[in-house]
Design a protein around this motif. Structure first.
Motif, PDB file in Angstrom:
ATOM      1  N   ARG A 103      51.557  33.726 -41.627  1.00  0.00           N
ATOM      2  CA  ARG A 103      51.003  32.532 -42.283  1.00  0.00           C
ATOM      3  C   ARG A 103      51.915  31.318 -42.104  1.00  0.00           C
ATOM      4  O   ARG A 103      51.431  30.187 -41.973  1.00  0.00           O
ATOM      5  N   ALA A 104      53.237  31.553 -42.085  1.00  0.00           N
ATOM      6  CA  ALA A 104      54.174  30.445 -41.860  1.00  0.00           C
ATOM      7  C   ALA A 104      54.066  29.933 -40.430  1.00  0.00           C
ATOM      8  O   ALA A 104      54.111  28.719 -40.180  1.00  0.00           O
ATOM      9  N   ARG A 105      53.894  30.847 -39.492  1.00  0.00           N
ATOM     10  CA  ARG A 105      53.744  30.432 -38.094  1.00  0.00           C
ATOM     11  C   ARG A 105      52.484  29.602 -37.906  1.00  0.00           C
ATOM     12  O   ARG A 105      52.486  28.586 -37.195  1.00  0.00           O
ATOM     13  N   ARG A 106      51.397  30.046 -38.527  1.00  0.00           N
ATOM     14  CA  ARG A 106      50.144  29.283 -38.397  1.00  0.00           C
ATOM     15  C   ARG A 106      50.282  27.900 -39.017  1.00  0.00           C
ATOM     16  O   ARG A 106      49.803  26.905 -38.457  1.00  0.00           O
ATOM     17  N   ALA A 107      50.949  27.843 -40.171  1.00  0.00           N
ATOM     18  CA  ALA A 107      51.110  26.559 -40.852  1.00  0.00           C
ATOM     19  C   ALA A 107      51.917  25.578 -40.001  1.00  0.00           C
ATOM     20  O   ALA A 107      51.656  24.359 -40.007  1.00  0.00           O
ATOM     21  N   MET A 108      52.888  26.103 -39.268  1.00  0.00           N
ATOM     22  CA  MET A 108      53.728  25.249 -38.425  1.00  0.00           C
ATOM     23  C   MET A 108      53.168  25.096 -37.011  1.00  0.00           C
ATOM     24  O   MET A 108      53.755  24.426 -36.177  1.00  0.00           O
ATOM     25  N   ARG A 109      52.051  25.794 -36.749  1.00  0.00           N
ATOM     26  CA  ARG A 109      51.417  25.810 -35.427  1.00  0.00           C
ATOM     27  C   ARG A 109      52.372  26.349 -34.360  1.00  0.00           C
ATOM     28  O   ARG A 109      52.465  25.818 -33.253  1.00  0.00           O
ATOM     29  N   ILE A 110      53.063  27.427 -34.729  1.00  0.00           N
ATOM     30  CA  ILE A 110      53.929  28.102 -33.759  1.00  0.00           C
ATOM     31  C   ILE A 110      53.538  29.575 -33.631  1.00  0.00           C
ATOM     32  O   ILE A 110      54.344  30.411 -33.235  1.00  0.00           O
ATOM     33  N   ASP A 111      52.298  29.898 -33.967  1.00  0.00           N
ATOM     34  CA  ASP A 111      51.798  31.251 -33.751  1.00  0.00           C
ATOM     35  C   ASP A 111      51.574  31.470 -32.254  1.00  0.00           C
ATOM     36  O   ASP A 111      51.603  30.519 -31.456  1.00  0.00           O
ATOM     37  N   ALA A 112      51.329  32.709 -31.865  1.00  0.00           N
ATOM     38  CA  ALA A 112      51.228  33.040 -30.440  1.00  0.00           C
ATOM     39  C   ALA A 112      50.114  32.256 -29.754  1.00  0.00           C
ATOM     40  O   ALA A 112      50.287  31.752 -28.634  1.00  0.00           O
ATOM     41  N   ALA A 113      48.965  32.129 -30.413  1.00  0.00           N
ATOM     42  CA  ALA A 113      47.848  31.422 -29.782  1.00  0.00           C
ATOM     43  C   ALA A 113      48.203  29.965 -29.504  1.00  0.00           C
ATOM     44  O   ALA A 113      47.911  29.433 -28.421  1.00  0.00           O
ATOM     45  N   ALA A 114      48.857  29.323 -30.466  1.00  0.00           N
ATOM     46  CA  ALA A 114      49.193  27.908 -30.307  1.00  0.00           C
ATOM     47  C   ALA A 114      50.266  27.704 -29.239  1.00  0.00           C
ATOM     48  O   ALA A 114      50.156  26.815 -28.386  1.00  0.00           O
ATOM     49  N   ILE A 115      51.289  28.535 -29.280  1.00  0.00           N
ATOM     50  CA  ILE A 115      52.397  28.378 -28.318  1.00  0.00           C
ATOM     51  C   ILE A 115      51.946  28.696 -26.902  1.00  0.00           C
ATOM     52  O   ILE A 115      52.201  27.942 -25.954  1.00  0.00           O
ATOM     53  N   ARG A 116      51.222  29.800 -26.733  1.00  0.00           N
ATOM     54  CA  ARG A 116      50.857  30.208 -25.378  1.00  0.00           C
ATOM     55  C   ARG A 116      49.709  29.368 -24.811  1.00  0.00           C
ATOM     56  O   ARG A 116      49.534  29.315 -23.594  1.00  0.00           O
ATOM     57  N   ALA A 117      48.946  28.693 -25.674  1.00  0.00           N
ATOM     58  CA  ALA A 117      47.935  27.770 -25.168  1.00  0.00           C
ATOM     59  C   ALA A 117      48.595  26.595 -24.458  1.00  0.00           C
ATOM     60  O   ALA A 117      48.090  26.084 -23.456  1.00  0.00           O
ATOM     61  N   GLN A 118      49.751  26.185 -24.990  1.00  0.00           N
ATOM     62  CA  GLN A 118      50.469  25.052 -24.388  1.00  0.00           C
ATOM     63  C   GLN A 118      51.444  25.515 -23.309  1.00  0.00           C
ATOM     64  O   GLN A 118      51.695  24.787 -22.343  1.00  0.00           O
ATOM     65  N   PHE A 119      51.978  26.731 -23.473  1.00  0.00           N
ATOM     66  CA  PHE A 119      52.968  27.245 -22.518  1.00  0.00           C
ATOM     67  C   PHE A 119      52.550  28.649 -22.074  1.00  0.00           C
ATOM     68  O   PHE A 119      53.083  29.659 -22.546  1.00  0.00           O
ATOM     69  N   PRO A 120      51.591  28.754 -21.170  1.00  0.00           N
ATOM     70  CA  PRO A 120      51.053  30.071 -20.787  1.00  0.00           C
ATOM     71  C   PRO A 120      52.052  30.977 -20.079  1.00  0.00           C
ATOM     72  O   PRO A 120      51.836  32.192 -20.016  1.00  0.00           O
ATOM     73  N   ASP A 121      53.140  30.409 -19.564  1.00  0.00           N
ATOM     74  CA  ASP A 121      54.122  31.227 -18.853  1.00  0.00           C
ATOM     75  C   ASP A 121      55.237  31.729 -19.759  1.00  0.00           C
ATOM     76  O   ASP A 121      56.162  32.408 -19.289  1.00  0.00           O
ATOM     77  N   ILE A 122      55.165  31.406 -21.042  1.00  0.00           N
ATOM     78  CA  ILE A 122      56.237  31.825 -21.943  1.00  0.00           C
ATOM     79  C   ILE A 122      55.945  33.223 -22.490  1.00  0.00           C
ATOM     80  O   ILE A 122      54.790  33.620 -22.677  1.00  0.00           O
ATOM     81  N   ILE A 123      57.000  33.984 -22.728  1.00  0.00           N
ATOM     82  CA  ILE A 123      56.895  35.290 -23.378  1.00  0.00           C
ATOM     83  C   ILE A 123      57.051  35.066 -24.876  1.00  0.00           C
ATOM     84  O   ILE A 123      58.065  34.519 -25.321  1.00  0.00           O
ATOM     85  N   TYR A 124      56.050  35.470 -25.640  1.00  0.00           N
ATOM     86  CA  TYR A 124      56.069  35.292 -27.090  1.00  0.00           C
ATOM     87  C   TYR A 124      56.515  36.615 -27.700  1.00  0.00           C
ATOM     88  O   TYR A 124      55.798  37.625 -27.651  1.00  0.00           O
ATOM     89  N   ALA A 125      57.707  36.627 -28.274  1.00  0.00           N
ATOM     90  CA  ALA A 125      58.296  37.857 -28.811  1.00  0.00           C
ATOM     91  C   ALA A 125      58.451  37.747 -30.311  1.00  0.00           C
ATOM     92  O   ALA A 125      59.007  36.774 -30.822  1.00  0.00           O
ATOM     93  N   SER A 126      57.967  38.748 -31.015  1.00  0.00           N
ATOM     94  CA  SER A 126      58.046  38.712 -32.471  1.00  0.00           C
ATOM     95  C   SER A 126      58.564  40.026 -33.016  1.00  0.00           C
ATOM     96  O   SER A 126      58.339  41.100 -32.453  1.00  0.00           O
ATOM     97  N   GLY A 127      59.262  39.916 -34.131  1.00  0.00           N
ATOM     98  CA  GLY A 127      59.669  41.081 -34.898  1.00  0.00           C
ATOM     99  C   GLY A 127      58.900  41.081 -36.191  1.00  0.00           C
ATOM    100  O   GLY A 127      58.822  40.051 -36.872  1.00  0.00           O
ATOM    101  N   SER A 128      58.308  42.211 -36.523  1.00  0.00           N
ATOM    102  CA  SER A 128      57.483  42.280 -37.726  1.00  0.00           C
ATOM    103  C   SER A 128      57.929  43.429 -38.614  1.00  0.00           C
ATOM    104  O   SER A 128      58.724  44.277 -38.206  1.00  0.00           O
ATOM    105  N   GLY A 129      57.387  43.449 -39.828  1.00  0.00           N
ATOM    106  CA  GLY A 129      57.709  44.536 -40.738  1.00  0.00           C
ATOM    107  C   GLY A 129      56.940  45.794 -40.406  1.00  0.00           C
ATOM    108  O   GLY A 129      57.514  46.863 -40.179  1.00  0.00           O
ATOM    109  N   VAL A 130      55.605  45.665 -40.343  1.00  0.00           N
ATOM    110  CA  VAL A 130      54.764  46.857 -40.170  1.00  0.00           C
ATOM    111  C   VAL A 130      53.798  46.726 -39.010  1.00  0.00           C
ATOM    112  O   VAL A 130      52.826  47.477 -38.909  1.00  0.00           O
ATOM    113  N   GLY A 131      54.048  45.799 -38.095  1.00  0.00           N
ATOM    114  CA  GLY A 131      53.209  45.650 -36.920  1.00  0.00           C
ATOM    115  C   GLY A 131      52.259  44.472 -37.026  1.00  0.00           C
ATOM    116  O   GLY A 131      51.947  43.999 -38.123  1.00  0.00           O
TER     117      GLY A 131
END
Length: 404
Positions: A103-131
């Protein structure tokens, strides 16, 4: 020869230990890791952990360990001007690394969809609690609860009837393991992009890493429809050559001689008790199990009669596998730690050095070098200047509170 990830740029928007530990490993591997912190800093900075406050110099070893080798810039990503700086940083980045909640990523517009829409060649790596999927995907986690407790590790170590479950052995135990997993996933994603041109997303969770660590138990329990495995009593081992024994000076020796019949007679001979191997009650693995109480008592008494130093000499004369149960403060004196550079002294920047554990990978037989972690916002001005911001623009960002 350079480091394996030299030329790779990683932009990290993360806090606490799990994902920052991943970033620290990538930095040691040679990547340029730019850590973006809010103006107040990563909350790990200065966190007081139980009885682990330093008695000498006020060095935050958690911070230094997980943020080694990075550059720090402070940005308020809740402000549009802060996001503009981030977008400029990502223009030539290879990896975007984060553990902010979805929810914080979406609010800041730094979720995977937003970042990779602008930078399709970037690797979006995340660490999560439960997947990243499922009904609890929005939930956060910490290693003490999500990795250690939920992941089945604590219950597997806790004796039946115990008043409390066994806790983790130290701070960020699951975080550092999960961070290493995420670093490996990122390296695989970098390799895939290099070979196929395909960038993508990679996620590692605390829960998933715990399950990977516990897979032997989990798979069998699932297949057999059982809930847990009873912990065998310490004084009733299946094999007397697998277990921990106390020496006369109060230390412990850990034996792991899985091929019991191969090592039993040589062990007894080295210990000066060839009669134990000749005793028909103990001559074979089956006989030792049938007479377990007597055999275990003999071996326990044998170890209790000599010091650790004496047992080091004795066990070195036979081929069965063993090790000393060491304290963390003894690791610096371990000859293998010294020979392989697993613990090193890193320049602290004030004419002194601090101890730091090396990334557990040797390249061409040598450990990787490290540098200390950055002070809050230490590289803000230099990074902004490299993005084309002039002195007046940088001052303006500071006046707005975008940069500290």
């Amino acid at each position: 020869m350079g480091k394996p990830l030299e030329g790779i740029k990683v932009v990290e928007v993360a806090m606490w230990a799990f994902v920052p530990a991943c970033g620290g490993m990538l930095a040691d591997l040679g990547a340029d890791v730019i850590k973006i912190e809010p103006p107040t800093g990563d909350p790990l900075r200065g966190l007081k952990i139980g009885n682990l406050q330093p008695t000498g110099r006020a060095i935050d070893y958690s911070w230094e360990s997980y943020n080694r080798g990075k550059r720090s810039i402070t940005l308020d990503l809740k402000q549009e001007a802060g996001r503009e700086v981030l977008m400029k940083l990502l223009t030539d980045a290879d990896v975007f690394l984060t553990n902010l909640l979805p929810r914080a990523r979406r609010a800041m517009r730094i979720d995977a969809a937003a970042i990779r829409a602008q930078f399709p060649d970037i690797i979006y790596a995340s660490g999560s609690g439960v997947g990243p999927g499922g009904p609890e995907m929005e939930k956060g986690g910490y290693d003490a609860i999500t990795f250690w407790a939920r992941g089945g590790i604590s219950s597997s170590l806790t004796d039946a009837g115990a008043s409390h479950p066994v806790g983790p052995p130290g701070p960020a135990f699951g975080d550092t393991l999960s961070g290493a997993m995420l670093a490996g996933g990122i390296c695989a994603a970098i390799a895939r992009r290099a070979m196929t041109g395909e960038a993508g997303e990679v996620d590692v969770s605390l829960l998933g890493t715990a399950m990977w660590s516990m897979q032997r138990y989990i798979c069998q329990a699932t297949a057999e429809g059982i809930d847990s495995f009873a912990r065998p009593p310490a004084d009733k081992p299946h094999n007397v050559l697998v277990g921990n024994y106390r020496t006369s000076d109060g230390r412990f020796v850990a034996l792991c001689m899985l091929q019991a019949d191969k090592y039993w007679a040589p062990f007894c001979a080295a210990a000066g008790r060839a009669d134990l191997a000749a005793d028909p009650r103990f001559a074979t693995a089956e006989a030792r199990r049938d007479n377990l109480g007597a055999c275990y008592a003999e071996v326990t008494a044998l170890f209790a009669a000599k010091t650790l130093a004496e047992w080091r000499a004795i066990l070195s004369r036979q081929e069965g596998q063993w090790d000393v149960v060491q304290n963390v403060g003894e690791m610096k004196d371990d000859v293998q730690v010294q020979a392989n550079g697993y613990l090193k002294q890193v320049d602290y920047g004030d004419g002194s050095a601090i101890p730091m554990v090396s990334v557990p990978m040797l390249f061409d037989g040598k450990p990787l070098s490290s540098t200390r972690s950055p002070e809050l916002g230490a590289d803000s001005d230099a990074i902004l200047a490299s993005l084309g911001y002039g002195e007046d623009a940088i001052i303006d960002l500071k006046v707005q509170g975008v940069v500290f």
